[in-house]
Enzyme design. Sequence first.
Site, PDB file in Angstrom:
ATOM      1  N   CYS A  94       0.808  -1.225   0.000  1.00  0.00           N
ATOM      2  CA  CYS A  94       0.000   0.000   0.000  1.00  0.00           C
ATOM      3  C   CYS A  94       0.835   1.267   0.000  1.00  0.00           C
ATOM      4  CB  CYS A  94      -0.955  -0.003   1.190  1.00  0.00           C
ATOM      5  SG  CYS A  94      -2.125  -1.357   1.064  1.00  0.00           S
ATOM      6  N   HIS A 387      -9.347   3.450  -1.088  1.00  0.00           N
ATOM      7  CA  HIS A 387      -7.928   3.116  -1.051  1.00  0.00           C
ATOM      8  C   HIS A 387      -7.546   2.209  -2.215  1.00  0.00           C
ATOM      9  CE1 HIS A 387      -4.070   1.755   0.164  1.00  0.00           C
ATOM     10  NE2 HIS A 387      -4.447   0.675   0.822  1.00  0.00           N
ATOM     11  N   CYS A 417       0.887   2.675   6.200  1.00  0.00           N
ATOM     12  CA  CYS A 417       1.223   1.304   6.593  1.00  0.00           C
ATOM     13  C   CYS A 417       1.040   0.410   5.378  1.00  0.00           C
ATOM     14  CB  CYS A 417       0.298   0.845   7.717  1.00  0.00           C
ATOM     15  SG  CYS A 417      -1.441   0.897   7.241  1.00  0.00           S
TER      16      CYS A 417
HETATM   17  C1  LIG Z   1     -14.431  -4.941   4.855  1.00  0.00           C
HETATM   18  C2  LIG Z   1     -14.834  -5.458   3.484  1.00  0.00           C
HETATM   19  C3  LIG Z   1     -14.687  -6.996   3.446  1.00  0.00           C
HETATM   20  C4  LIG Z   1     -16.285  -5.062   3.239  1.00  0.00           C
HETATM   21  O1  LIG Z   1     -16.630  -5.434   1.955  1.00  0.00           O
HETATM   22  P1  LIG Z   1     -18.165  -5.406   1.481  1.00  0.00           P
HETATM   23  O2  LIG Z   1     -18.949  -6.355   2.306  1.00  0.00           O
HETATM   24  O3  LIG Z   1     -18.154  -5.598   0.010  1.00  0.00           O
HETATM   25  O4  LIG Z   1     -18.567  -3.926   1.843  1.00  0.00           O
HETATM   26  P2  LIG Z   1     -19.858  -3.132   1.481  1.00  0.00           P
HETATM   27  O5  LIG Z   1     -19.477  -1.798   0.999  1.00  0.00           O
HETATM   28  O6  LIG Z   1     -20.777  -3.958   0.632  1.00  0.00           O
HETATM   29  O7  LIG Z   1     -20.516  -2.922   2.900  1.00  0.00           O
HETATM   30  C5  LIG Z   1     -21.193  -3.968   3.584  1.00  0.00           C
HETATM   31  C6  LIG Z   1     -22.448  -3.371   4.210  1.00  0.00           C
HETATM   32  O8  LIG Z   1     -22.051  -2.379   5.152  1.00  0.00           O
HETATM   33  C7  LIG Z   1     -22.698  -1.157   4.854  1.00  0.00           C
HETATM   34  N1  LIG Z   1     -21.805  -0.054   5.174  1.00  0.00           N
HETATM   35  C8  LIG Z   1     -20.495   0.026   4.846  1.00  0.00           C
HETATM   36  N2  LIG Z   1     -19.996   1.192   5.291  1.00  0.00           N
HETATM   37  C9  LIG Z   1     -20.997   1.837   5.913  1.00  0.00           C
HETATM   38  C10 LIG Z   1     -21.107   3.080   6.570  1.00  0.00           C
HETATM   39  N3  LIG Z   1     -20.046   3.905   6.695  1.00  0.00           N
HETATM   40  N4  LIG Z   1     -22.291   3.436   7.094  1.00  0.00           N
HETATM   41  C11 LIG Z   1     -23.353   2.630   6.972  1.00  0.00           C
HETATM   42  N5  LIG Z   1     -23.331   1.433   6.354  1.00  0.00           N
HETATM   43  C12 LIG Z   1     -22.154   1.046   5.835  1.00  0.00           C
HETATM   44  C13 LIG Z   1     -23.011  -1.236   3.377  1.00  0.00           C
HETATM   45  O9  LIG Z   1     -24.093  -0.412   3.023  1.00  0.00           O
HETATM   46  C14 LIG Z   1     -23.354  -2.684   3.203  1.00  0.00           C
HETATM   47  O10 LIG Z   1     -24.677  -2.867   3.618  1.00  0.00           O
HETATM   48  P3  LIG Z   1     -25.639  -3.880   2.814  1.00  0.00           P
HETATM   49  O11 LIG Z   1     -24.991  -5.223   2.981  1.00  0.00           O
HETATM   50  O12 LIG Z   1     -26.944  -3.734   3.533  1.00  0.00           O
HETATM   51  O13 LIG Z   1     -25.646  -3.412   1.405  1.00  0.00           O
HETATM   52  C15 LIG Z   1     -13.937  -4.857   2.361  1.00  0.00           C
HETATM   53  O14 LIG Z   1     -14.203  -3.487   2.230  1.00  0.00           O
HETATM   54  C16 LIG Z   1     -12.481  -5.060   2.679  1.00  0.00           C
HETATM   55  O15 LIG Z   1     -11.954  -6.159   2.476  1.00  0.00           O
HETATM   56  N6  LIG Z   1     -11.809  -4.010   3.160  1.00  0.00           N
HETATM   57  C17 LIG Z   1     -10.448  -4.097   3.612  1.00  0.00           C
HETATM   58  C18 LIG Z   1      -9.540  -3.907   2.470  1.00  0.00           C
HETATM   59  C19 LIG Z   1      -8.137  -4.119   2.873  1.00  0.00           C
HETATM   60  O16 LIG Z   1      -7.764  -5.086   3.503  1.00  0.00           O
HETATM   61  N7  LIG Z   1      -7.312  -3.207   2.476  1.00  0.00           N
HETATM   62  C20 LIG Z   1      -5.931  -3.260   2.755  1.00  0.00           C
HETATM   63  C21 LIG Z   1      -5.637  -2.209   3.713  1.00  0.00           C
HETATM   64  S1  LIG Z   1      -3.960  -1.705   3.592  1.00  0.00           S
END
Ligand SMILES: CC(C)(COP(=O)(O)OP(=O)(O)OC[C@H]1O[C@@H](n2cnc3c(N)ncnc32)[C@H](O)[C@@H]1OP(=O)(O)O)[C@@H](O)C(=O)NCCC(=O)NCCS
Length: 432
Positions: A94, A387, A417
């Site tokens: 990243c 990101h 990070c």
């Molecule tokens: C966490 C993760 C698995 C979530 O993926 P996802 O399930 O596709 O996420 P979504 O955007 O569909 O959100 C899931 C639910 O939460 C809700 N939601 C997400 N953020 C929200 C917020 N800020 N407020 C309200 N609701 C929220 C969405 O509306 C969705 O609801 P639904 O299922 O009713 O539609 C994914 O974003 C991820 O892997 N992130 C980490 C990435 C990572 O590791 N990066 C490396 C970092 S260096």
Amino acid sequence: MATFGNGRRVAIVSGVRTPFTKAGTAFKSISAIDLGRLCVTELVERTNLDGKHLDLIVFGTVIPSVLAPNIAREVALLPILPKGVQAFSVSRACASANQAITDAADQIALGHADIAIAGGAESLSNIPILHSRGFSDVLMSANRAKSVGGKLAAFSAVRPADLKPVAPAIAEPSTGESMGQSAEKMAKINHIPRDEQDQFALRSHRLAAAGTADGRLTAEIVPVYVSPRYETVVTSDNGIRESTSLDQLSALKPVFDRRYGTVTAGNASPLTDGAAAVLLMGEDTARTLGYEPIGFIRSYAYAALDPGEQLLQAPVLAAPIALERAGLTLADIDLVEMHEAFAAQVLSNLCGFESPAWAARAGLDRPVGTVDRARLNVMGGSIAIGHPFGATGARILTTLCHELGRRGGQFGMLSVCAAGGLGHVMIVERAS
Ligand SMILES: CC(C)(COP(=O)(O)OP(=O)(O)OC[C@H]1O[C@@H](n2cnc3c(N)ncnc32)[C@H](O)[C@@H]1OP(=O)(O)O)[C@@H](O)C(=O)NCCC(=O)NCCS
């Protein structure tokens, strides 16, 4: 410890990015290479840069195309640029855009280049999906077979399990732990409760929504007409939730430890598509060409720790080195931009900055100190904005320089990070 630059300051002349969009949404039909090209075209046009002056393009990406792995060169082959622009691609998870920026800056400081574009791009909508080992073997045998019968015989060896596609995982090859699991572990070790993570995520969305509404964030964004029909234009990040609330965030189920966990889709950065780039020049070159830099690189540092420990905590080790190289302390820093992989990670990093134990690990008598929250990620961060792995570092640097300028600040610090237990910190300064 040597000060970066050996006397030749590296100027950040300008920075631009595409909107950041959640993977599988607005930019799902656009490759990382094309996102990078859109961004670099805009950077060249906004700065009125004559391409013949450009020496180098360095680009970072984390999951490259297997068909065009040197994304930097594909970007450099834009029609608006001469074919003689050097280009190479880098990967530091990243912190890949940061690696691109520091590699380009090193070349400028050394006098090997005067003008460079550095940044990164990622399309998590377009990751390569691989065949299983078994199916690859079948395809290779079929390819080698001389007759139709031989080819059919090769395919008769396919087992149902061979057809399962293999996709890159956001997990550590060395430990098998996913980023989200690491964030969970850090939350537990550093005692970061769910409520604090959700509060931090809410703050990220609110500040990013404000920065979008008043044009500070959108000023850094090139609007993108979406291929192939070019009927839709995307002008801002599509993951920012202006109306999210603590109630909504606290209702979300933990994703990575369903029973006892605290990390949710709401307090994690989303999987994202986008590109960002900055134009760097030797200070002398920028002055000669009449550019007014938005900032200068004062110092930077990288650090690493055991990925099996606290995977995303290495900025805590990089910060004191970067500050020492800059001849500054945290008290001198007007603004701090931290990449928000997860709220749990940012809050753990902040704890680490305050910790005597982490200071001792970094070889210091005193901790880095307490980051004033009023100076931290003042237009939100990766949780809300998104990101795209390879691009984030260039977004953060651009935002930091612009906001320092608006606030009349002198010094800024950014931290990122990264997978592998890697961390990066850069100190920037405004003209003086
Ligand atoms: C966490 C993760 C698995 C979530 O993926 P996802 O399930 O596709 O996420 P979504 O955007 O569909 O959100 C899931 C639910 O939460 C809700 N939601 C997400 N953020 C929200 C917020 N800020 N407020 C309200 N609701 C929220 C969405 O509306 C969705 O609801 P639904 O299922 O009713 O539609 C994914 O974003 C991820 O892997 N992130 C980490 C990435 C990572 O590791 N990066 C490396 C970092 S260096």
